[in-house]
Scaffold this motif. Structure first.
Motif, mmCIF file in Angstrom:
data_model
loop_
_atom_site.group_PDB
_atom_site.id
_atom_site.type_symbol
_atom_site.label_atom_id
_atom_site.label_comp_id
_atom_site.label_asym_id
_atom_site.label_seq_id
_atom_site.Cartn_x
_atom_site.Cartn_y
_atom_site.Cartn_z
ATOM 1 N N LEU A 1 2.387 37.803 66.099
ATOM 2 C CA LEU A 1 2.157 38.163 67.498
ATOM 3 C C LEU A 1 2.369 36.960 68.400
ATOM 4 N N ARG A 2 2.605 35.800 67.799
ATOM 5 C CA ARG A 2 2.846 34.571 68.562
ATOM 6 C C ARG A 2 4.205 34.624 69.243
ATOM 7 N N THR A 3 4.327 33.882 70.328
ATOM 8 C CA THR A 3 5.621 33.788 70.998
ATOM 9 C C THR A 3 6.405 32.582 70.520
ATOM 10 N N ASN A 4 5.738 31.625 69.879
ATOM 11 C CA ASN A 4 6.394 30.418 69.402
ATOM 12 C C ASN A 4 6.585 30.535 67.890
ATOM 13 N N LEU A 5 7.801 30.855 67.485
ATOM 14 C CA LEU A 5 8.081 31.056 66.071
ATOM 15 C C LEU A 5 8.018 29.753 65.278
ATOM 16 N N SER A 6 8.268 28.630 65.924
ATOM 17 C CA SER A 6 8.175 27.332 65.242
ATOM 18 C C SER A 6 6.761 27.093 64.725
ATOM 19 N N GLU A 7 5.766 27.488 65.495
ATOM 20 C CA GLU A 7 4.372 27.351 65.054
ATOM 21 C C GLU A 7 4.123 28.176 63.793
ATOM 22 N N ARG A 8 4.699 29.365 63.744
ATOM 23 C CA ARG A 8 4.518 30.221 62.566
ATOM 24 C C ARG A 8 5.192 29.597 61.345
ATOM 25 N N MET A 9 6.378 29.032 61.506
ATOM 26 C CA MET A 9 7.063 28.384 60.383
ATOM 27 C C MET A 9 6.251 27.185 59.895
ATOM 28 N N ASP A 10 5.691 26.416 60.823
ATOM 29 C CA ASP A 10 4.840 25.281 60.450
ATOM 30 C C ASP A 10 3.612 25.760 59.681
ATOM 31 N N GLU A 11 3.037 26.858 60.142
ATOM 32 C CA GLU A 11 1.861 27.412 59.469
ATOM 33 C C GLU A 11 2.206 27.864 58.053
ATOM 34 N N LEU A 12 3.336 28.536 57.886
ATOM 35 C CA LEU A 12 3.761 28.966 56.551
ATOM 36 C C LEU A 12 3.960 27.770 55.634
ATOM 37 N N THR A 13 4.589 26.740 56.161
ATOM 38 C CA THR A 13 4.863 25.539 55.374
ATOM 39 C C THR A 13 3.571 24.857 54.962
ATOM 40 N N GLY A 14 2.585 24.805 55.845
ATOM 41 C CA GLY A 14 1.362 24.071 55.562
ATOM 42 C C GLY A 14 0.277 24.836 54.846
ATOM 43 N N HIS A 15 0.333 26.177 54.851
ATOM 44 C CA HIS A 15 -0.817 26.928 54.354
ATOM 45 C C HIS A 15 -0.532 27.951 53.262
ATOM 46 N N THR A 16 0.680 28.031 52.784
ATOM 47 C CA THR A 16 0.956 29.062 51.779
ATOM 48 C C THR A 16 0.832 28.554 50.355
ATOM 49 N N GLY A 17 0.613 27.273 50.183
ATOM 50 C CA GLY A 17 0.524 26.720 48.842
ATOM 51 C C GLY A 17 1.881 26.617 48.163
ATOM 52 N N VAL A 18 2.945 26.713 48.952
ATOM 53 C CA VAL A 18 4.301 26.638 48.434
ATOM 54 C C VAL A 18 4.903 25.299 48.832
ATOM 55 N N LEU A 19 5.582 24.661 47.892
ATOM 56 C CA LEU A 19 6.278 23.416 48.213
ATOM 57 C C LEU A 19 7.462 23.723 49.120
ATOM 58 N N GLY A 20 7.914 22.722 49.826
ATOM 59 C CA GLY A 20 9.091 22.893 50.674
ATOM 60 C C GLY A 20 8.744 23.418 52.053
ATOM 61 N N GLU A 21 9.759 23.465 52.869
ATOM 62 C CA GLU A 21 9.581 23.836 54.268
ATOM 63 C C GLU A 21 10.241 25.189 54.544
ATOM 64 N N PHE A 22 9.547 26.017 55.310
ATOM 65 C CA PHE A 22 10.122 27.296 55.712
ATOM 66 C C PHE A 22 10.964 27.095 56.959
ATOM 67 N N ARG A 23 12.106 27.770 56.970
ATOM 68 C CA ARG A 23 12.940 27.748 58.169
ATOM 69 C C ARG A 23 13.244 29.180 58.578
#
Length: 112
Positions: free
Chosen positions: A25-47
């Motif tokens: 529901l966010r308007t800033n998709l970069s924030e969501r990608m950062d959140e996925l990268t930092g909180h999913t327990g998965v190595l690597g960065e989401f783009r």
């Protein structure tokens, strides 16, 4: 019915052709990608690979998850094994009447 974004995300640590189809529901998709990268327990960065702004975002995400249920990587996760070309095609096909703004790459750019 709520306005939101349905997105396609990729993490290079995953196998080829594994994508996350999610919503926010966010308007800033970069924030969501950062959140996925930092909180999913998965190595690597989401783009971010592409997204659409839609009406009734929860229903739109549900329809896409239903369509791609045959290639879901894990039952409790939003990761699917399919070509980016196929995913983009289905976003346009399934969500056509709900799309307010389309920010998906052209299918022609993805031959896989």
């Amino acid at each position: 019915m709520s306005l939101g974004i349905v997105y396609i995300a990729r993490n290079d640590t995953h196998e080829p052709n594994v994508y996350k189809i999610g919503m926010t529901l966010r308007t800033n998709l970069s924030e969501r990608m950062d959140e996925l990268t930092g909180h999913t327990g998965v190595l690597g960065e989401f783009r971010h690979e592409g997204h659409v702004l839609v009406d009734d975002v929860e229903e739109c995400e549900r329809k896409l998850h239903e369509k791609f249920s045959y290639c879901r990587v894990q039952n409790n996760r939003e990761f699917f094994r399919a070509s980016l070309r196929e995913i983009i095609f289905e976003f346009n096909n399934i969500l056509s009447e709900k799309i307010i703004r389309n920010n998906l790459p052209p299918i022609d750019n993805h031959s896989e």
